[in-house]
Scaffold this motif. Structure first.
Motif, PDB file in Angstrom:
ATOM      1  N   SER A 109       0.851  -1.191   0.000  1.00  0.00           N
ATOM      2  CA  SER A 109       0.000   0.000   0.000  1.00  0.00           C
ATOM      3  C   SER A 109       0.886   1.240   0.000  1.00  0.00           C
ATOM      4  CB  SER A 109      -0.889   0.014   1.241  1.00  0.00           C
ATOM      5  OG  SER A 109      -0.094   0.228   2.402  1.00  0.00           O
ATOM      6  N   PHE A 110       0.324   2.387  -0.373  1.00  0.00           N
ATOM      7  CA  PHE A 110       1.087   3.634  -0.337  1.00  0.00           C
ATOM      8  C   PHE A 110       1.572   3.920   1.078  1.00  0.00           C
ATOM      9  CE2 PHE A 110      -1.428   5.066  -4.233  1.00  0.00           C
ATOM     10  CZ  PHE A 110      -0.397   4.724  -5.095  1.00  0.00           C
ATOM     11  N   LYS A 111       0.753   3.557   2.084  1.00  0.00           N
ATOM     12  CA  LYS A 111       1.143   3.789   3.479  1.00  0.00           C
ATOM     13  C   LYS A 111       2.374   2.958   3.840  1.00  0.00           C
ATOM     14  CE  LYS A 111      -0.626   4.006   8.139  1.00  0.00           C
ATOM     15  NZ  LYS A 111      -1.786   4.078   8.981  1.00  0.00           N
ATOM     16  N   GLU A 112       2.413   1.707   3.375  1.00  0.00           N
ATOM     17  CA  GLU A 112       3.582   0.859   3.622  1.00  0.00           C
ATOM     18  C   GLU A 112       4.827   1.413   2.934  1.00  0.00           C
ATOM     19  OE1 GLU A 112       2.142  -3.679   4.048  1.00  0.00           O
ATOM     20  OE2 GLU A 112       1.558  -2.705   2.167  1.00  0.00           O
ATOM     21  N   VAL A 113       4.665   1.910   1.723  1.00  0.00           N
ATOM     22  CA  VAL A 113       5.792   2.503   0.992  1.00  0.00           C
ATOM     23  C   VAL A 113       6.291   3.725   1.739  1.00  0.00           C
ATOM     24  CG1 VAL A 113       6.495   3.656  -1.148  1.00  0.00           C
ATOM     25  CG2 VAL A 113       5.037   1.631  -1.250  1.00  0.00           C
ATOM     26  N   SER A 114       5.377   4.562   2.178  1.00  0.00           N
ATOM     27  CA  SER A 114       5.736   5.773   2.909  1.00  0.00           C
ATOM     28  C   SER A 114       6.529   5.433   4.165  1.00  0.00           C
ATOM     29  CB  SER A 114       4.469   6.553   3.278  1.00  0.00           C
ATOM     30  OG  SER A 114       4.791   7.682   4.049  1.00  0.00           O
ATOM     31  N   THR A 115       6.032   4.482   4.924  1.00  0.00           N
ATOM     32  CA  THR A 115       6.697   4.095   6.168  1.00  0.00           C
ATOM     33  C   THR A 115       8.104   3.570   5.895  1.00  0.00           C
ATOM     34  OG1 THR A 115       4.590   3.580   7.214  1.00  0.00           O
ATOM     35  CG2 THR A 115       6.557   2.573   8.181  1.00  0.00           C
TER      36      THR A 115
ATOM     37  N   ILE B 135      10.400   4.881  -8.995  1.00  0.00           N
ATOM     38  CA  ILE B 135       9.259   5.070  -9.899  1.00  0.00           C
ATOM     39  C   ILE B 135       9.751   5.151 -11.344  1.00  0.00           C
ATOM     40  CG2 ILE B 135       7.447   6.692 -10.621  1.00  0.00           C
ATOM     41  CD1 ILE B 135       7.127   7.393  -7.601  1.00  0.00           C
ATOM     42  N   LEU B 136      10.810   5.920 -11.568  1.00  0.00           N
ATOM     43  CA  LEU B 136      11.302   6.150 -12.926  1.00  0.00           C
ATOM     44  C   LEU B 136      12.073   4.962 -13.512  1.00  0.00           C
ATOM     45  CD1 LEU B 136      12.493   9.839 -12.573  1.00  0.00           C
ATOM     46  CD2 LEU B 136      10.490   9.012 -13.832  1.00  0.00           C
ATOM     47  N   LYS B 137      12.852   4.271 -12.670  1.00  0.00           N
ATOM     48  CA  LYS B 137      13.716   3.193 -13.157  1.00  0.00           C
ATOM     49  C   LYS B 137      13.195   1.803 -12.849  1.00  0.00           C
ATOM     50  CE  LYS B 137      17.906   5.953 -12.908  1.00  0.00           C
ATOM     51  NZ  LYS B 137      19.254   6.065 -12.337  1.00  0.00           N
ATOM     52  N   GLY B 138      12.175   1.724 -11.990  1.00  0.00           N
ATOM     53  CA  GLY B 138      11.680   0.428 -11.558  1.00  0.00           C
ATOM     54  C   GLY B 138      12.541  -0.102 -10.427  1.00  0.00           C
ATOM     55  N   SER B 139      12.164  -1.233  -9.873  1.00  0.00           N
ATOM     56  CA  SER B 139      12.945  -1.823  -8.798  1.00  0.00           C
ATOM     57  C   SER B 139      12.697  -3.323  -8.730  1.00  0.00           C
ATOM     58  CB  SER B 139      12.593  -1.168  -7.457  1.00  0.00           C
ATOM     59  OG  SER B 139      11.262  -1.450  -7.102  1.00  0.00           O
ATOM     60  N   THR B 140      13.634  -4.004  -8.084  1.00  0.00           N
ATOM     61  CA  THR B 140      13.541  -5.446  -7.917  1.00  0.00           C
ATOM     62  C   THR B 140      13.949  -5.808  -6.501  1.00  0.00           C
ATOM     63  OG1 THR B 140      14.146  -5.758 -10.226  1.00  0.00           O
ATOM     64  CG2 THR B 140      14.345  -7.671  -8.809  1.00  0.00           C
ATOM     65  N   GLY B 141      13.190  -6.668  -5.860  1.00  0.00           N
ATOM     66  CA  GLY B 141      13.562  -7.213  -4.576  1.00  0.00           C
ATOM     67  C   GLY B 141      13.260  -6.363  -3.361  1.00  0.00           C
ATOM     68  N   LYS B 142      12.665  -5.207  -3.538  1.00  0.00           N
ATOM     69  CA  LYS B 142      12.356  -4.362  -2.387  1.00  0.00           C
ATOM     70  C   LYS B 142      11.089  -4.812  -1.680  1.00  0.00           C
ATOM     71  CE  LYS B 142      14.618  -0.244  -4.134  1.00  0.00           C
ATOM     72  NZ  LYS B 142      14.465   1.160  -4.489  1.00  0.00           N
ATOM     73  N   TRP B 143      10.180  -5.437  -2.419  1.00  0.00           N
ATOM     74  CA  TRP B 143       8.888  -5.831  -1.847  1.00  0.00           C
ATOM     75  C   TRP B 143       8.534  -7.268  -2.209  1.00  0.00           C
ATOM     76  CZ3 TRP B 143       6.822  -2.609   1.581  1.00  0.00           C
ATOM     77  CH2 TRP B 143       7.221  -1.269   1.557  1.00  0.00           C
ATOM     78  N   GLY B 144       9.502  -8.081  -2.489  1.00  0.00           N
ATOM     79  CA  GLY B 144       9.228  -9.460  -2.861  1.00  0.00           C
ATOM     80  C   GLY B 144       9.813  -9.781  -4.227  1.00  0.00           C
ATOM     81  N   LYS B 145       9.340 -10.854  -4.805  1.00  0.00           N
ATOM     82  CA  LYS B 145       9.922 -11.358  -6.052  1.00  0.00           C
ATOM     83  C   LYS B 145       9.421 -10.660  -7.310  1.00  0.00           C
ATOM     84  CE  LYS B 145      10.762 -15.910  -4.157  1.00  0.00           C
ATOM     85  NZ  LYS B 145      10.561 -17.343  -4.272  1.00  0.00           N
TER      86      LYS B 145
ATOM     87  N   ILE C 188       3.008  10.353  -1.864  1.00  0.00           N
ATOM     88  CA  ILE C 188       3.064   9.077  -1.164  1.00  0.00           C
ATOM     89  C   ILE C 188       3.702   9.239   0.208  1.00  0.00           C
ATOM     90  CG2 ILE C 188       4.187   6.795  -1.162  1.00  0.00           C
ATOM     91  CD1 ILE C 188       3.779   6.829  -4.261  1.00  0.00           C
ATOM     92  N   LEU C 189       4.758  10.042   0.273  1.00  0.00           N
ATOM     93  CA  LEU C 189       5.467  10.238   1.536  1.00  0.00           C
ATOM     94  C   LEU C 189       4.760  11.195   2.477  1.00  0.00           C
ATOM     95  CD1 LEU C 189       9.089  10.449   0.116  1.00  0.00           C
ATOM     96  CD2 LEU C 189       8.096   8.570   1.436  1.00  0.00           C
ATOM     97  N   GLY C 190       3.845  11.984   1.946  1.00  0.00           N
ATOM     98  CA  GLY C 190       3.164  12.971   2.759  1.00  0.00           C
ATOM     99  C   GLY C 190       4.080  14.119   3.143  1.00  0.00           C
ATOM    100  N   CYS C 191       5.059  14.386   2.307  1.00  0.00           N
ATOM    101  CA  CYS C 191       6.028  15.460   2.569  1.00  0.00           C
ATOM    102  C   CYS C 191       5.507  16.810   2.114  1.00  0.00           C
ATOM    103  CB  CYS C 191       7.349  15.186   1.855  1.00  0.00           C
ATOM    104  SG  CYS C 191       8.167  13.696   2.432  1.00  0.00           S
TER     105      CYS C 191
END
Length: 65
Positions: A5-11, A32-42, A62-65
């Protein structure tokens, strides 16, 4: 559900980085721009084809900044 969830990403990104330092925002914007691997699972997050300014706006939201 494929991702967090966005809240989990923010935390996760704010922990130890803080909104005021800009590190969390920069890291999330890059993911967001480059993508990612392994931060939240497979399942990788693909890169998003949006302007960098829009990715930064999304990161701030998302961060609420």
């Amino acid at each position: 559900m494929l991702g967090p969830s966005f809240k989990e990403v923010s935390t996760k990104y704010k922990m130890g980085l803080g909104c005021g330092k800009g590190d969390a925002e920069a890291m999330l914007t890059e993911s967001i721009l480059k993508g990612s691997t392994g931060k939240w699972g497979k399942i990788p997050m693909p890169a998003q084809k949006i302007p960098p300014a829009d990715a930064q706006t999304l990161s701030k939201w998302i961060l609420g900044c």
